[in-house]
Design a protein around this motif. Structure first.
Motif, PDB file in Angstrom:
ATOM      1  N   MET A   1     -11.895  47.854  14.581  1.00 30.75           N
ATOM      2  CA  MET A   1     -10.766  48.364  15.326  1.00 30.75           C
ATOM      3  C   MET A   1      -9.841  47.220  15.734  1.00 30.75           C
ATOM      4  O   MET A   1      -8.634  47.370  15.669  1.00 30.75           O
ATOM      5  CB  MET A   1     -11.285  49.134  16.549  1.00 30.75           C
ATOM      6  N   LEU A   2     -10.402  46.119  16.188  1.00 30.87           N
ATOM      7  CA  LEU A   2      -9.583  44.992  16.629  1.00 30.87           C
ATOM      8  C   LEU A   2      -8.739  44.451  15.483  1.00 30.87           C
ATOM      9  O   LEU A   2      -7.543  44.196  15.642  1.00 30.87           O
ATOM     10  CB  LEU A   2     -10.464  43.879  17.214  1.00 30.87           C
ATOM     11  N   LEU A   3      -9.345  44.295  14.294  1.00 32.50           N
ATOM     12  CA  LEU A   3      -8.596  43.774  13.152  1.00 32.50           C
ATOM     13  C   LEU A   3      -7.493  44.739  12.724  1.00 32.50           C
ATOM     14  O   LEU A   3      -6.385  44.320  12.390  1.00 32.50           O
ATOM     15  CB  LEU A   3      -9.544  43.465  11.992  1.00 32.50           C
ATOM     16  N   ARG A   4      -7.787  46.040  12.745  1.00 30.97           N
ATOM     17  CA  ARG A   4      -6.767  47.041  12.407  1.00 30.97           C
ATOM     18  C   ARG A   4      -5.606  46.981  13.404  1.00 30.97           C
ATOM     19  O   ARG A   4      -4.449  47.079  13.021  1.00 30.97           O
ATOM     20  CB  ARG A   4      -7.357  48.454  12.398  1.00 30.97           C
ATOM     21  N   ALA A   7      -3.485  43.936  12.879  1.00 33.18           N
ATOM     22  CA  ALA A   7      -2.710  44.083  11.651  1.00 33.18           C
ATOM     23  C   ALA A   7      -1.626  45.151  11.797  1.00 33.18           C
ATOM     24  O   ALA A   7      -0.857  45.391  10.868  1.00 33.18           O
ATOM     25  CB  ALA A   7      -3.637  44.437  10.490  1.00 33.18           C
ATOM     26  N   GLY A   8      -1.562  45.798  12.960  1.00 38.57           N
ATOM     27  CA  GLY A   8      -0.552  46.824  13.188  1.00 38.57           C
ATOM     28  C   GLY A   8      -0.840  48.131  12.484  1.00 38.57           C
ATOM     29  O   GLY A   8       0.062  48.918  12.221  1.00 38.57           O
ATOM     30  N   LYS A   9      -2.112  48.390  12.175  1.00 42.25           N
ATOM     31  CA  LYS A   9      -2.482  49.588  11.426  1.00 42.25           C
ATOM     32  C   LYS A   9      -3.189  50.645  12.264  1.00 42.25           C
ATOM     33  O   LYS A   9      -3.621  51.645  11.739  1.00 42.25           O
ATOM     34  CB  LYS A   9      -3.371  49.196  10.243  1.00 42.25           C
ATOM     35  N   SER A  10      -3.311  50.414  13.554  1.00 45.33           N
ATOM     36  CA  SER A  10      -3.957  51.394  14.430  1.00 45.33           C
ATOM     37  C   SER A  10      -2.900  52.274  15.083  1.00 45.33           C
ATOM     38  O   SER A  10      -1.828  51.800  15.460  1.00 45.33           O
ATOM     39  CB  SER A  10      -4.747  50.695  15.538  1.00 45.33           C
ATOM     40  N   ALA A  11      -3.248  53.526  15.221  1.00 44.25           N
ATOM     41  CA  ALA A  11      -2.359  54.433  15.954  1.00 44.25           C
ATOM     42  C   ALA A  11      -2.483  54.141  17.441  1.00 44.25           C
ATOM     43  O   ALA A  11      -3.546  53.746  17.917  1.00 44.25           O
ATOM     44  CB  ALA A  11      -2.756  55.885  15.661  1.00 44.25           C
ATOM     45  N   CYS A  12      -1.392  54.316  18.144  1.00 45.69           N
ATOM     46  CA  CYS A  12      -1.452  54.112  19.591  1.00 45.69           C
ATOM     47  C   CYS A  12      -0.519  55.098  20.283  1.00 45.69           C
ATOM     48  O   CYS A  12       0.392  55.649  19.675  1.00 45.69           O
ATOM     49  CB  CYS A  12      -1.123  52.677  19.968  1.00 45.69           C
ATOM     50  N   ILE A 173      -4.799  52.398  22.341  1.00 48.55           N
ATOM     51  CA  ILE A 173      -5.116  52.354  20.911  1.00 48.55           C
ATOM     52  C   ILE A 173      -6.072  53.467  20.585  1.00 48.55           C
ATOM     53  O   ILE A 173      -7.122  53.628  21.210  1.00 48.55           O
ATOM     54  CB  ILE A 173      -5.709  50.983  20.552  1.00 48.55           C
ATOM     55  N   CYS A 174      -5.694  54.261  19.599  1.00 45.24           N
ATOM     56  CA  CYS A 174      -6.488  55.454  19.226  1.00 45.24           C
ATOM     57  C   CYS A 174      -7.430  55.151  18.081  1.00 45.24           C
ATOM     58  O   CYS A 174      -7.198  54.389  17.232  1.00 45.24           O
ATOM     59  CB  CYS A 174      -5.566  56.585  18.818  1.00 45.24           C
TER      60      CYS A 174
END
Length: 174
Positions: A1-4, A7-12, A173-174
């Motif tokens: 989750m932290l790496l995602r 990298a700006g790839k996590s929904a929030c 962060i979702c």
């Protein structure tokens, strides 16, 4: 989750915060809600100004809720008011969106008298309509956030607080 996330790839989801700024330079942020009132179980005395209106009041305090906190303390106050009125529901019964550009205030147990009113007891704080509260309490006036009474801003006679949406936002962060 932290790496995602990095990298700006996590929904929030964006969360709007509440902010209290005083005329003596104090500041308090809130994720859920702000409380403005007495430190103990006494009456708060203050002048409230909102949406072009002003009123001297006596109450057990004011709760100002964010969307994130609108299903907590604010919800219990709304449920009590609905019960007194016999209202089956209210448009805010399920709260409001976390990202919504508004706060909702309600005055707890407003007391009508010859010198205090009860007209301004509920409303939306928006960028266009901040809430201003000026203390008339010689001592024990406080502003605290998120139920943490020990971490407060002093709110005694002559202190004026402007309550508004904070420029600071949270990201869940979702």
């Amino acid at each position: 989750m932290l790496l995602r996330t990095l990298a700006g790839k996590s929904a929030c989801k964006t969360i709007c915060f509440a902010e209290a700024l005083t005329n003596d330079g104090q500041r308090m942020l809130a994720v859920n809600d702000l409380f403005v009132g007495p430190k103990s179980h006494t009456s708060a005395r203050y002048t409230l100004a909102w949406n072009g209106q002003q009123e001297s009041q006596s109450s057990s305090g004011i709760i100002i809720s964010t969307g994130f906190g609108s299903t907590g303390w604010f919800q219990s106050l709304l449920a009590g008011a609905q019960g007194v009125c016999g209202a089956p529901s209210h448009p805010l019964s399920s709260g409001f969106a976390w990202h919504e550009q508004r706060l909702q205030f309600t005055v707890r147990e407003p007391f009508p008298s010859r010198t205090t009113g009860v007209r301004l007891v509920f409303g939306a704080v928006t960028p266009e309509t901040p809430l201003t509260v000026e203390s008339q309490m010689p001592e024990n006036g406080v502003i605290f956030s998120d139920g943490i009474e020990a971490d407060y801003v002093a709110f005694n006679s002559g202190i004026r607080a402007t309550i508004r949406l904070a420029d600071t936002k949270g990201q869940l962060i979702c």
